[in-house]
Design an enzyme around this catalytic site. Sequence first.
Site, PDB file in Angstrom:
ATOM      1  N   HIS A  63       0.829  -1.215   0.000  1.00 41.62           N
ATOM      2  CA  HIS A  63       0.000   0.000   0.000  1.00 41.62           C
ATOM      3  C   HIS A  63       0.862   1.264   0.000  1.00 41.62           C
ATOM      4  O   HIS A  63       0.444   2.318   0.483  1.00 41.62           O
ATOM      5  CB  HIS A  63      -0.998  -0.006   1.176  1.00 41.62           C
ATOM      6  N   THR A  64       2.052   1.119  -0.511  1.00 38.27           N
ATOM      7  CA  THR A  64       2.937   2.275  -0.634  1.00 38.27           C
ATOM      8  C   THR A  64       2.918   2.824  -2.062  1.00 38.27           C
ATOM      9  O   THR A  64       3.241   3.979  -2.282  1.00 38.27           O
ATOM     10  CB  THR A  64       4.392   1.872  -0.301  1.00 38.27           C
TER      11      THR A  64
ATOM     12  N   ALA B  71      -6.057 -14.155  -4.990  1.00 37.34           N
ATOM     13  CA  ALA B  71      -5.083 -14.654  -4.015  1.00 37.34           C
ATOM     14  C   ALA B  71      -3.979 -13.639  -3.734  1.00 37.34           C
ATOM     15  O   ALA B  71      -2.999 -13.942  -3.066  1.00 37.34           O
ATOM     16  CB  ALA B  71      -4.474 -15.962  -4.511  1.00 37.34           C
ATOM     17  N   GLY B  72      -4.133 -12.428  -4.272  1.00 33.84           N
ATOM     18  CA  GLY B  72      -3.122 -11.397  -4.027  1.00 33.84           C
ATOM     19  C   GLY B  72      -1.906 -11.535  -4.913  1.00 33.84           C
ATOM     20  O   GLY B  72      -0.864 -10.942  -4.633  1.00 33.84           O
TER      21      GLY B  72
ATOM     22  N   SER C  80      -3.734 -11.498 -10.615  1.00 34.65           N
ATOM     23  CA  SER C  80      -4.198 -12.118 -11.849  1.00 34.65           C
ATOM     24  C   SER C  80      -4.724 -11.067 -12.821  1.00 34.65           C
ATOM     25  O   SER C  80      -4.544 -11.188 -14.035  1.00 34.65           O
ATOM     26  CB  SER C  80      -5.291 -13.145 -11.543  1.00 34.65           C
ATOM     27  N   SER C  81      -5.331 -10.015 -12.293  1.00 36.39           N
ATOM     28  CA  SER C  81      -5.895  -9.027 -13.222  1.00 36.39           C
ATOM     29  C   SER C  81      -4.799  -8.222 -13.915  1.00 36.39           C
ATOM     30  O   SER C  81      -4.884  -7.959 -15.117  1.00 36.39           O
ATOM     31  CB  SER C  81      -6.907  -8.118 -12.521  1.00 36.39           C
TER      32      SER C  81
ATOM     33  N   ASP D 171       1.608  -3.767  -9.555  1.00 32.50           N
ATOM     34  CA  ASP D 171       1.303  -5.071 -10.154  1.00 32.50           C
ATOM     35  C   ASP D 171       1.592  -5.081 -11.651  1.00 32.50           C
ATOM     36  O   ASP D 171       2.215  -6.008 -12.181  1.00 32.50           O
ATOM     37  CB  ASP D 171      -0.170  -5.428  -9.922  1.00 32.50           C
TER      38      ASP D 171
HETATM   39  C1  GLA Z   1      -3.029  -4.306  -4.949  1.00 37.60           C
HETATM   40  C2  GLA Z   1      -2.878  -3.120  -5.905  1.00 37.60           C
HETATM   41  C3  GLA Z   1      -1.447  -2.588  -5.883  1.00 37.60           C
HETATM   42  C4  GLA Z   1      -0.968  -2.323  -4.467  1.00 37.60           C
HETATM   43  C5  GLA Z   1      -1.257  -3.515  -3.559  1.00 37.60           C
HETATM   44  C6  GLA Z   1      -0.944  -3.227  -2.117  1.00 37.60           C
HETATM   45  O1  GLA Z   1      -2.273  -5.382  -5.395  1.00 37.60           O
HETATM   46  O2  GLA Z   1      -3.228  -3.479  -7.217  1.00 37.60           O
HETATM   47  O3  GLA Z   1      -1.364  -1.424  -6.675  1.00 37.60           O
HETATM   48  O4  GLA Z   1      -1.522  -1.156  -3.961  1.00 37.60           O
HETATM   49  O5  GLA Z   1      -2.613  -3.936  -3.650  1.00 37.60           O
HETATM   50  O6  GLA Z   1       0.410  -3.000  -1.953  1.00 37.60           O
END
Ligand code: GLA
Length: 381
Positions: A33-34, A120-121, A124-125, A169
């Site tokens: 979240h940076t 799942a973090g 994928s998108s 991402d």
């Molecule tokens: C998601 C968002 C990213 C990032 C993370 C948290 O993956 O797509 O841009 O903010 O959360 O670090």
Amino acid sequence: MELNLIQDKFKSLFGTEGTMYTSPGRINLIGEHTDYNGGFVLPGAIDKAMYCKIKPNDTDKVRAYALDLEESAEFGLYENDLPSKQWAKYIYGVCREMIKKGKNVPGFDCVFAGDVPLGAGMSSSAALESCFGFAINDTYDLGFDRFELALIGQATEHNYVGVMCGIMDQFASCFGKEGSLIRLDCRSLEYQYVPFNPEGYRLVLINSCVSHNLAEGAYNKRRKSCENVTAAIRKHHSEVELLRDANLDMLREVANEVSAEDYIRSEFVIEEIQRLLDACKALKKGDYEIVGKKMYETHIGLSQKYAVSCEELDFLNDIARECGVAGSRVMGGGFGGCTINLVKNELYDGFVKRAIESYEQKFKIKPKVYDVVIKNGARRL
Ligand code: GLA
């Protein structure tokens, strides 16, 4: 990934051959979240990816088939053609963003599939956006570079999906390099590859299999909190454009001008940016115990201050700590998905076994385990 399944489906649907492209999901070692605060992140592309086969079809329509879902969609590329299926919006969005930048994007046929677990973090998108971005750019020789493709993917999230994400991402998916993490300055987009080969340790993801949906608004609310606090600080310090420019003293100054919730969230972000810088120093020295310690601190911050963890992820984090794992934390946007764990080789088997057994016993869900392999970014196959 069975690429010949994509191949066969393409042939049977469209009666011809196309060109295959891929773009991967990502992990992030630390720095969560940076990105949308202009700070630093430390992601790497992984060996789980999206794949698409594509060929121009001499029409102004896109005919797309999602192999994993066994669903098809057909749509034009004009402003009011927004497809109804969620997955098709990503493809449409990428094309629209390219058109907005003055390019001609004619119709095409495509089939896609992937092995990046959804929700799942692992992004994928972003993998889907980058895969299509790269494919369309290459197919029609549009001349976008990887920076522009990453930004096109991000704009797709903002404008067609409603997630006000940062750039991490899409950047990782486009710029990934085998064996290296990417230390990215999310404001300037300056980046360095950091070779990552933690001798004596392994990186493993444990998927809680609790799925998250960033579009539900919690993510966007976190971003808004950061913007509120930045605006308050800027009134006293005009040089502060993004939360990245602020420090804890500046934050304390505005304690009475912002909500308690916005305050605590911003505190997390300011601390997290510093944690990443500290972790990078430790990485340089090969001190993985310090890196791991920072990962635990990030988890506590994400859980108690940023409030993006959940019972299941906190449980997995506790198990890691009890097993003596060097570092563990929730990864990505949060609200479910995976923990990322840095674990000494000799502790690996015991930890994974214990995590699976105790998680299943408590939540009646079998978690999934993925060893992290750092791979290359978007490319033609
Ligand atoms: C998601 C968002 C990213 C990032 C993370 C948290 O993956 O797509 O841009 O903010 O959360 O670090």
